[in-house]
Write an enzyme that holds these catalytic residues in place. Structure first.
Site, PDB file in Angstrom:
ATOM      1  N   ASP A 297       0.825  -1.210   0.000  1.00 43.62           N
ATOM      2  CA  ASP A 297       0.000   0.000   0.000  1.00 43.62           C
ATOM      3  C   ASP A 297       0.859   1.261   0.000  1.00 43.62           C
ATOM      4  O   ASP A 297       2.085   1.208   0.116  1.00 43.62           O
ATOM      5  CB  ASP A 297      -0.921  -0.002   1.225  1.00 43.62           C
ATOM      6  CG  ASP A 297      -2.025  -1.044   1.124  1.00 43.62           C
ATOM      7  OD1 ASP A 297      -2.366  -1.444  -0.012  1.00 43.62           O
ATOM      8  OD2 ASP A 297      -2.548  -1.460   2.177  1.00 43.62           O
TER       9      ASP A 297
ATOM     10  N   TYR B  67       6.738 -10.176   6.445  1.00 41.57           N
ATOM     11  CA  TYR B  67       6.707  -8.725   6.647  1.00 41.57           C
ATOM     12  C   TYR B  67       7.361  -8.395   7.976  1.00 41.57           C
ATOM     13  O   TYR B  67       7.273  -9.163   8.942  1.00 41.57           O
ATOM     14  CB  TYR B  67       5.262  -8.201   6.679  1.00 41.57           C
ATOM     15  CG  TYR B  67       4.608  -8.079   5.329  1.00 41.57           C
ATOM     16  CD1 TYR B  67       4.654  -6.874   4.621  1.00 41.57           C
ATOM     17  CD2 TYR B  67       3.928  -9.153   4.762  1.00 41.57           C
ATOM     18  CE1 TYR B  67       4.046  -6.757   3.385  1.00 41.57           C
ATOM     19  CE2 TYR B  67       3.313  -9.045   3.521  1.00 41.57           C
ATOM     20  CZ  TYR B  67       3.372  -7.840   2.842  1.00 41.57           C
ATOM     21  OH  TYR B  67       2.778  -7.718   1.608  1.00 41.57           O
TER      22      TYR B  67
END
Length: 249
Positions: free
Chosen positions: A51, A109
């Protein structure tokens, strides 16, 4: 011929990875530069979307070309014209049916929380002035490994067909003046990691108990989760593929 390209990028000035109208995306810049040096239209496919403001220390994309490439030369030429916030790391020839997204077996992540105010990390970590109970946050994070349905941490009205993920790792470590959250799974829902981090931080602040966190996960109700953590602390850190497809790097 199909190639996998390994890249890294600072996501600060980009509106995410994916190409979109009226906004600068990493994919757009990469495709433009590849097309220029290869002298043919190139359209890349990423291992996943990041994002707005999210970084990647390792991202893979695949693209097709008509002729064999000299891998090191392409990486060198690409880095000469890419902006300073995108780097080409390696290029690999792969089988024609290899897919950067669908063939990935896991993704990792990292999320960084800065425990001190540091103006040089304002785009790369979430500054948190309150003391956090890391032990409780780790106790809650371990609960994620017991579940497969993560509807609770999915974006509202997403285009996801299902909300099941196989969670492989989730935990916090203190590294100097930062807390670093590592989460690894076969797949992630859009916005999932930031929602998980935001809810875990509420456990660390004492706003939620560990049993309450588990109730939230089990509820499969997005409205029960806390607010999403800011994008600047999030990094796509590792994408793994079967050994026979791509040597692990």
């Amino acid at each position: 011929m199909r190639y996998f390209l390994e890249i890294a990028y600072d996501g600060t000035r980009f509106h995410g990875w994916q190409l979109q109208p009226n906004a600068l995306a990493v994919q757009q810049v990469l495709d433009d530069c590849l097309s220029k040096i290869l002298r043919q239209p190139v359209s890349s496919t990423g291992s996943g979307r990041t994002d707005t403001g999210v970084h990647a220390s390792q991202q893979f994309v695949h693209f097709d070309v008509a002729q064999p490439l000299e891998e090191e030369q392409v990486v060198f030429r690409l880095n000469r014209i890419l902006p300073n916030d995108i780097a080409a790391l390696n290029l690999y020839l792969v089988p024609d049916q290899a897919h950067a997204r669908f063939d990935a077996v896991s993704r990792t992540y990292h999320y960084h929380i800065s425990l001190v105010k540091n103006p040089f990390k304002r785009y790369y970590a979430w500054y948190h002035s309150r003391e956090l109970d890391v032990a409780k946050m780790n106790e809650a994070a371990a609960i994620l490994l017991k579940y497969e349905d993560f509807t609770t941490f999915s974006k509202v009205k997403g285009d996801t067909k299902h909300y099941r993920c196989t969670m492989l790792e989730a935990g916090w470590q203190q590294q100097g003046e930062e807390l670093v959250f590592t989460i690894r799974a076969n797949r992630f829902l859009r916005g999932m990691v930031r929602l998980v981090v935001g809810t875990l931080v509420d456990v660390g602040k004492g706003k939620l108990t560990v049993p309450q966190f588990e109730q939230i996960v089990a509820s499969q109700d997005r409205s029960q989760a806390s607010g999403a953590a800011p994008s600047e602390g999030l990094y796509l850190a590792r994408v793994e593929y079967p050994e026979q497809l791509l040597p692990q790097v």
